[in-house]
Enzyme design. Structure first.
Site, PDB file in Angstrom:
ATOM      1  N   HIS A   1       0.855  -1.188   0.000  1.00  0.00           N
ATOM      2  CA  HIS A   1       0.000   0.000   0.000  1.00  0.00           C
ATOM      3  C   HIS A   1       0.889   1.235   0.000  1.00  0.00           C
ATOM      4  O   HIS A   1       2.119   1.134  -0.030  1.00  0.00           O
ATOM      5  CB  HIS A   1      -0.954  -0.008   1.187  1.00  0.00           C
ATOM      6  CG  HIS A   1      -0.283   0.079   2.529  1.00  0.00           C
ATOM      7  ND1 HIS A   1       0.542  -0.920   3.015  1.00  0.00           N
ATOM      8  CD2 HIS A   1      -0.307   1.044   3.491  1.00  0.00           C
ATOM      9  CE1 HIS A   1       0.981  -0.578   4.215  1.00  0.00           C
ATOM     10  NE2 HIS A   1       0.495   0.615   4.520  1.00  0.00           N
TER      11      HIS A   1
ATOM     12  N   HIS B   1       1.234   3.888   2.257  1.00  0.00           N
ATOM     13  CA  HIS B   1       1.703   4.616   3.424  1.00  0.00           C
ATOM     14  C   HIS B   1       3.220   4.732   3.331  1.00  0.00           C
ATOM     15  O   HIS B   1       3.898   3.814   2.843  1.00  0.00           O
ATOM     16  CB  HIS B   1       1.278   3.914   4.714  1.00  0.00           C
ATOM     17  CG  HIS B   1      -0.134   4.212   5.105  1.00  0.00           C
ATOM     18  ND1 HIS B   1      -0.897   3.351   5.852  1.00  0.00           N
ATOM     19  CD2 HIS B   1      -0.935   5.293   4.836  1.00  0.00           C
ATOM     20  CE1 HIS B   1      -2.103   3.880   6.050  1.00  0.00           C
ATOM     21  NE2 HIS B   1      -2.149   5.054   5.442  1.00  0.00           N
TER      22      HIS B   1
ATOM     23  N   ASP C   1       5.915   4.493   5.141  1.00  0.00           N
ATOM     24  CA  ASP C   1       6.898   3.527   5.634  1.00  0.00           C
ATOM     25  C   ASP C   1       6.967   2.282   4.763  1.00  0.00           C
ATOM     26  O   ASP C   1       7.812   1.406   4.999  1.00  0.00           O
ATOM     27  CB  ASP C   1       6.622   3.160   7.091  1.00  0.00           C
ATOM     28  CG  ASP C   1       5.193   2.699   7.343  1.00  0.00           C
ATOM     29  OD1 ASP C   1       4.272   3.254   6.728  1.00  0.00           O
ATOM     30  OD2 ASP C   1       5.000   1.776   8.170  1.00  0.00           O
ATOM     31  N   HIS C   2       6.112   2.208   3.750  1.00  0.00           N
ATOM     32  CA  HIS C   2       6.117   1.064   2.842  1.00  0.00           C
ATOM     33  C   HIS C   2       6.491   1.432   1.407  1.00  0.00           C
ATOM     34  O   HIS C   2       6.564   0.543   0.553  1.00  0.00           O
ATOM     35  CB  HIS C   2       4.749   0.387   2.848  1.00  0.00           C
ATOM     36  CG  HIS C   2       4.373  -0.189   4.173  1.00  0.00           C
ATOM     37  ND1 HIS C   2       4.529  -1.519   4.491  1.00  0.00           N
ATOM     38  CD2 HIS C   2       3.877   0.413   5.283  1.00  0.00           C
ATOM     39  CE1 HIS C   2       4.128  -1.727   5.736  1.00  0.00           C
ATOM     40  NE2 HIS C   2       3.724  -0.572   6.241  1.00  0.00           N
TER      41      HIS C   2
ATOM     42  N   HIS D   1       7.695  -5.250  11.381  1.00  0.00           N
ATOM     43  CA  HIS D   1       6.890  -4.031  11.399  1.00  0.00           C
ATOM     44  C   HIS D   1       6.498  -3.690  12.837  1.00  0.00           C
ATOM     45  O   HIS D   1       5.328  -3.615  13.195  1.00  0.00           O
ATOM     46  CB  HIS D   1       5.646  -4.216  10.530  1.00  0.00           C
ATOM     47  CG  HIS D   1       4.938  -2.924  10.203  1.00  0.00           C
ATOM     48  ND1 HIS D   1       3.964  -2.396  11.017  1.00  0.00           N
ATOM     49  CD2 HIS D   1       5.045  -2.071   9.159  1.00  0.00           C
ATOM     50  CE1 HIS D   1       3.497  -1.275  10.482  1.00  0.00           C
ATOM     51  NE2 HIS D   1       4.152  -1.056   9.351  1.00  0.00           N
TER      52      HIS D   1
END
Length: 309
Positions: A61, A63, A65-66, A264
């Site tokens: 996705h 966001h 941090d990804h 995570h």
């Protein structure tokens, strides 16, 4: 070579010891880079991972941090002169964000990046590695998890081949055609081989418990799964669309997972071993609390009957 190279294990906020997400799965000739967060390019240097080893980029996705490591990785492909195409999979609803990330700054683009947005759950790619499958997860923004499924094959049995008089080029013919004529007799492949179950890898990030989580984890030899929270903060996990370590352990137990990799982690927890303890409450198999710049081997193959469960 089949191993997971862990590049980052933090969540929204990186720490002194945990970078944003980043996971490279080496799978024979494939290199699948999952969720490259900010700083991934530098983490690759620390881990000894060359840009040329990447064949696919898979985003769960959008966001930060990804995905905030995408610009650096994409530009590095051209800087290093990567000659093979690199396929990028990501939720189609975030195409605008991917376009921004891909062209975040001026650079001389020479590498071939092929975009393959994920529109619906199901098979999204097929090749020598097997099938790459995406499943929808439950998060405040559209999110997909990924599963790599190697096809089942058969393992030849030398003693049976010798007893049946199958040798030399006849062995290859038997594998190719499913039968071979030897001394006036027809020998079937099943008489000289046994089932060899294909291996499975699953990647599950940023989600509440949902059907997609269990579908992805089913019979996984290696499951990489988020465990952002501990059970004391289960209400927060549900509110923000995440799992607890205990829930990750439950998934692994119910789905017959062989090796469970927790990652995570929220920066609020100073002791990572607490995640192992919670997951072990329901899962008795091997548990790895992932750390940055570590390598985790895909388990060796197991007998077909045990794998089929």
């Amino acid at each position: 070579m089949r191993e997971l190279v862990v590049l980052g294990t933090g969540s929204q906020v990186p720490t002194r010891t945990r970078n944003h997400n980043g996971y490279l799965l080496r799978w024979d000739g494939e290199g699948l880079l999952f969720d490259p967060g900010e700083g991934t390019q530098r983490q690759m240097l620390f881990a000894g991972v060359a840009a040329s080893s990447i064949t696919r980029i898979c985003l769960s996705h959008f966001h930060g941090d990804h995905c905030l490591g995408v610009p650096g990785v994409v530009q590095r492909l051209s800087l290093d002169g990567v000659r093979h195409p690199v396929v990028a999979h990501y939720p189609a609803s975030g195409a605008e964000y991917f376009a921004r990330l891909r062209h975040a700054s001026v650079f001389h683009e020479t590498a071939e990046l092929v975009e393959s947005p994920v529109t619906e759950p199901g098979e999204i790619a097929r090749g020598a590695f097997g099938r790459l499958v995406a499943r929808r997860l439950s998060h405040p923004v559209e999110s997909f998890g990924y599963q790599l499924v190697e096809p089942d094959t058969r393992r030849m049995l030398p003693d049976q081949l010798a007893a049946l008089g199958v040798r030399g080029q006849a062995v290859g013919q038997l594998q190719r055609d499913g039968f071979v004529e030897v001394g006036g007799r027809r020998v079937e492949l099943s008489a000289a081989s046994e089932p060899r179950r294909g291996q499975r890898f699953a990647f599950v990030m940023d989600t509440r418990l949902c059907d997609g989580v269990f579908e992805l984890a089913e019979h996984a030899d290696l499951l990489v799964i988020e465990s952002t929270f501990l059970s004391a903060d289960a209400a927060l996990a549900t509110e923000y669309g995440h799992l607890t370590a205990a829930q990750a352990g439950r998934v692994a137990a119910e789905c017959g997972v062989r090796k469970l990799v927790l990652s995570h982690f929220s920066q609020r927890y100073p002791a990572p071993e607490a995640f192992r303890a919670e997951a072990a409450g329901s899962f008795g198999g091997e548990i790895v609390v992932a750390s940055d710049i570590s390598r985790i081997a895909v388990p060796s193959r197991r007998p077909y009957r045990a794998a089929a469960g």
